[in-house]
Design a protein around this motif. Structure first.
Motif, PDB file in Angstrom:
ATOM      1  N   ILE A   5     -11.080  33.610 112.050  1.00  0.00           N
ATOM      2  CA  ILE A   5     -11.165  33.430 110.597  1.00  0.00           C
ATOM      3  C   ILE A   5     -11.112  34.778 109.886  1.00  0.00           C
ATOM      4  N   LEU A   6     -11.844  35.746 110.406  1.00  0.00           N
ATOM      5  CA  LEU A   6     -11.858  37.079 109.791  1.00  0.00           C
ATOM      6  C   LEU A   6     -10.466  37.695 109.781  1.00  0.00           C
ATOM      7  N   LEU A  39     -17.560  33.885  94.506  1.00  0.00           N
ATOM      8  CA  LEU A  39     -17.451  33.838  95.968  1.00  0.00           C
ATOM      9  C   LEU A  39     -18.820  33.764  96.619  1.00  0.00           C
ATOM     10  N   LYS A  40     -19.774  34.485  96.070  1.00  0.00           N
ATOM     11  CA  LYS A  40     -21.133  34.449  96.613  1.00  0.00           C
ATOM     12  C   LYS A  40     -21.766  33.075  96.420  1.00  0.00           C
ATOM     13  N   ASP A  41     -21.349  32.375  95.357  1.00  0.00           N
ATOM     14  CA  ASP A  41     -21.921  31.065  95.051  1.00  0.00           C
ATOM     15  C   ASP A  41     -21.221  29.904  95.747  1.00  0.00           C
ATOM     16  N   LEU A  42     -20.116  30.171  96.458  1.00  0.00           N
ATOM     17  CA  LEU A  42     -19.448  29.092  97.178  1.00  0.00           C
ATOM     18  C   LEU A  42     -20.434  28.480  98.163  1.00  0.00           C
ATOM     19  N   PRO A  43     -20.496  27.171  98.221  1.00  0.00           N
ATOM     20  CA  PRO A  43     -21.461  26.549  99.137  1.00  0.00           C
ATOM     21  C   PRO A  43     -21.025  26.693 100.590  1.00  0.00           C
ATOM     22  N   ASP A  44     -21.988  26.604 101.486  1.00  0.00           N
ATOM     23  CA  ASP A  44     -21.652  26.525 102.903  1.00  0.00           C
ATOM     24  C   ASP A  44     -20.921  25.214 103.133  1.00  0.00           C
ATOM     25  N   PHE A  45     -20.082  25.202 104.132  1.00  0.00           N
ATOM     26  CA  PHE A  45     -19.309  23.998 104.432  1.00  0.00           C
ATOM     27  C   PHE A  45     -20.224  22.822 104.753  1.00  0.00           C
ATOM     28  N   GLU A  91     -17.846  42.703 104.408  1.00  0.00           N
ATOM     29  CA  GLU A  91     -19.056  41.869 104.323  1.00  0.00           C
ATOM     30  C   GLU A  91     -18.782  40.565 103.581  1.00  0.00           C
ATOM     31  N   ILE A  92     -17.974  40.629 102.536  1.00  0.00           N
ATOM     32  CA  ILE A  92     -17.627  39.405 101.796  1.00  0.00           C
ATOM     33  C   ILE A  92     -16.787  38.497 102.679  1.00  0.00           C
ATOM     34  N   LEU A  93     -15.805  39.078 103.380  1.00  0.00           N
ATOM     35  CA  LEU A  93     -14.976  38.279 104.288  1.00  0.00           C
ATOM     36  C   LEU A  93     -15.835  37.634 105.375  1.00  0.00           C
ATOM     37  N   LYS A  94     -16.784  38.383 105.885  1.00  0.00           N
ATOM     38  CA  LYS A  94     -17.666  37.871 106.929  1.00  0.00           C
ATOM     39  C   LYS A  94     -18.516  36.717 106.385  1.00  0.00           C
ATOM     40  N   ASP A  95     -19.006  36.859 105.171  1.00  0.00           N
ATOM     41  CA  ASP A  95     -19.788  35.800 104.535  1.00  0.00           C
ATOM     42  C   ASP A  95     -18.937  34.546 104.323  1.00  0.00           C
ATOM     43  N   LEU A  96     -17.704  34.725 103.864  1.00  0.00           N
ATOM     44  CA  LEU A  96     -16.805  33.588 103.659  1.00  0.00           C
ATOM     45  C   LEU A  96     -16.496  32.889 104.977  1.00  0.00           C
ATOM     46  N   ALA A  97     -16.283  33.676 106.029  1.00  0.00           N
ATOM     47  CA  ALA A  97     -16.015  33.098 107.345  1.00  0.00           C
ATOM     48  C   ALA A  97     -17.200  32.258 107.810  1.00  0.00           C
TER      49      ALA A  97
END
Length: 148
Positions: free
Chosen positions: A9-10, A60-66, A25-31
């Motif tokens: 994913i990264l 992006l920080k507020d996107l929910p976990d899947f 770090e943002i990419l890692k959080d999104l992954a």
């Protein structure tokens, strides 16, 4: 649907979003948020590409976990916009049409106040829309319509 590993994913996000200057770090959080789900990864990429720079990092920080189900994502979007009449008016029209409509016709169907904020609202909803013929026709994803 098989899930991707975090390393995959990264690499994928890094390649797809290399022009958007997102730090590792943002990419890692999104992954991590995507939990490897390909559809959710697609939505994340579309979200980054369609949102303005000033809204992007906070959003992006507020996107929910899947959370194991894509419906969780749709519910969280609906919960975040259902109190905003300008969003609800546009989504309600799209829900009733349940097909394609030109952007210009959609605007004419709205009241004057909503027409004035249409571009802002439309830009914030773009990641939920399927665009055809260079933005001339739009259709909202059917899963979120079930919540309207």
């Amino acid at each position: 649907m098989s899930r991707f590993l975090e390393d995959q994913i990264l690499i994928y996000l890094g390649n797809k979003l290399q022009n958007y200057n997102l730090d590792y770090e943002i990419l890692k959080d999104l992954a991590a948020k995507s939990e490897g789900n390909p559809l959710y990864i697609h939505y994340i990429i579309k979200f980054v590409v369609t949102n303005s720079e000033e809204n992007k990092l906070n959003a992006l920080k507020d996107l929910p976990d899947f959370g194991g189900e894509i419906e969780n994502y749709y519910r969280s979007i609906w919960e975040s916009i259902r109190g905003e009449s300008k969003y609800v008016k546009i989504i309600s029209i799209l829900a009733r049409i349940r097909g394609t409509i030109s952007k210009s016709i959609l605007i004419k169907m709205l009241d004057e106040d909503t027409q004035l904020v249409f571009d802002e609202v439309f830009n914030n909803l773009k990641h939920l829309l399927i665009q055809k013929m260079k933005l001339e026709f739009i259709i909202i994803h059917l899963r979120i319509l079930s919540l309207v």
